[in-house]
Write an enzyme that holds these catalytic residues in place. Structure first.
Site, mmCIF file in Angstrom:
data_model
loop_
_atom_site.group_PDB
_atom_site.id
_atom_site.type_symbol
_atom_site.label_atom_id
_atom_site.label_comp_id
_atom_site.label_asym_id
_atom_site.label_seq_id
_atom_site.Cartn_x
_atom_site.Cartn_y
_atom_site.Cartn_z
ATOM 1 N N GLU A 99 -10.778 -1.441 -1.399
ATOM 2 C CA GLU A 99 -9.411 -1.516 -1.305
ATOM 3 C C GLU A 99 -8.944 -2.902 -1.240
ATOM 4 O OE1 GLU A 99 -6.570 1.429 0.620
ATOM 5 O OE2 GLU A 99 -7.055 -0.404 2.244
ATOM 6 N N TYR A 143 -1.010 -3.822 -4.263
ATOM 7 C CA TYR A 143 -2.219 -3.042 -3.870
ATOM 8 C C TYR A 143 -2.881 -2.615 -4.925
ATOM 9 C CZ TYR A 143 -4.473 1.072 -2.002
ATOM 10 O OH TYR A 143 -5.568 2.020 -1.631
#
Ligand code: GDP
Ligand code: MN
Length: 356
Positions: free
Chosen positions: A182, A95
């Site tokens: 993101e 992530y």
């Protein structure tokens, strides 16, 4: 403004951030690339993987699966587009995100070693300040951060690659006036490449004036609808916040009570506009609807089709006062004239008719 995955990935691509090879499927009757393929529902919410909106296909008929995805609402939103991607051979998922931290006034990098669909259950994210008071992170800063992230990911041997990636992602973030970028998952392939498997991007609406290239899909039926007075007698439908405000003001200025503010937005669809009529019908006292459209990205003929559709669907539509100009207004005029709906050349003319 939140972008769809394919829109965000198009931006990433222009900054040379690696993304999978892909094509778009724009309609459920379109030919879909054969297996192996990953088909991904393009909706404005995350968590598609768990809800059936991401299908990794190794065999079978891709066209029928595409049809299924087109018909599957994700948190209430139906996709208008699918992203068809070349599948990746995944070794690991990480992530990685950048966002504007408003309280510290900095751009913060957030990372986690266990990226993917379960990341929301994590609490131990690594947070680093990307830049501190400078407009652009200097190279050494980015490289320093790359070292720390490489170590945290257990990818020390990939420090250079990660550094390059961070620099590109950072440049993309700054130059796109993003509030959030993101990448989840950031995929490490078995070949050792780092590729953005998914991307979520929020752009700063206030920066739209310096991005003439911004033209994105908006969620169908998503509108800026504000109730002003539940007992108001005149409903308004306009496009663009400025025109919508001016329309409300003009109604008020002729002594009538506007029930609502409604900006149908840039990417308004027929479906979305019909839904707007439905919301308006919830107002018990509305006897007139003022429709004021200046077609730019919005197509006047889409609005006209929506008006005709609304007339068909809702039997007791209040009287319409329509003013349309701009993109495809000639087509719209013809459609409405054929249905005997009067058009007004400007808003004052429409309101004068309404008050007499
Ligand atoms: P989200 O659930 O909306 O965040 O959608 P993602 O695009 O992140 O996809 C969810 C999951 O699908 C990822 O975490 C991967 O595990 C898997 N996935 C996505 N793309 C690929 C791909 O190209 N190949 C393979 N094998 N799996 C993928
Ligand atoms: Mn994801």
């Amino acid at each position: 403004m939140n972008l769809l995955e394919y829109e965000a990935k198009q931006i990433l691509r222009t900054f040379e951030v690696p993304v999978p090879k892909s094509t778009l499927v724009l309609a459920s009757n379109e030919v879909v690339p054969a297996v192996p393929i990953v088909l991904k529902s393009q909706v404005h919410t995350g968590g598609r993987g768990k809800l059936g909106g991401v299908r990794v296909l190794k065999e079978g008929d891709t066209t029928s699966v595409a049809k299924e995805i087109f018909a599957l609402p994700i948190k209430g939103e139906l996709p208008r587009t699918l992203l068809a991607e070349e599948p990746l051979d995944i070794a690991n998922e990480y992530y990685l995100s950048l966002h504007v931290n408003r309280s510290s006034g900095t751009i913060e990098l957030v990372a986690h070693t266990d990226g993917g669909v379960e990341v929301e259950s994590q609490t131990d994210f690594v947070r680093l300040e990307m830049v501190n008071g400078k407009e652009y992170a200097v190279e050494s800063e980015t490289r320093g951060i790359a070292g720390r992230i490489a170590e945290y990911f257990g990818l020390e041997e990939k420090e250079f690659l990660l550094g390059e990636l961070l620099e590109k992602v950072y440049a993309c973030f700054i130059q796109s006036d993003a509030l959030l970028l993101e990448i989840n998952p950031l995929i490490l392939t078995k070949d050792g490449d780092l590729i953005a498997g998914d991307c979520k991007m929020t752009l700063d609406d206030a920066a739209a004036f310096r991005h003439p290239e911004w033209a994105f899909e908006r969620p169908a039926g998503s509108t800026n609808f504000v109730t002003l007075n539940p007992k108001g007698t005149v409903a308004t439908i306009a496009n663009g916040a400025g025109l919508a405000m001016a329309t409300v003001d003009a109604v008020k200025a002729v002594g009538l009570e506007p029930a609502n503010f409604l900006d149908i937005g840039g990417g308004a669809t027929v479906d979305g506009i019909v839904k707007s009529f439905k919301s308006i019908l919830d107002f018990p006292c509305v006897t007139a609807i003022v429709i004021n459209i200046f077609g730019g990205i919005v197509r006047c003929d889409d609005v006209a089709v929506a008006i005709l559709e609304a007339q068909k669907q809702f039997s007791h539509l209040p009287k319409l006062y329509i003013r349309l100009s701009g993109t495809r207004s000639e087509e719209a005029t013809k459609l409405l004239a054929d249905a005997n709906l009067p058009l007004y050349s400007d808003l004052p003319a429409a309101l004068q008719e309404l008050t007499t």
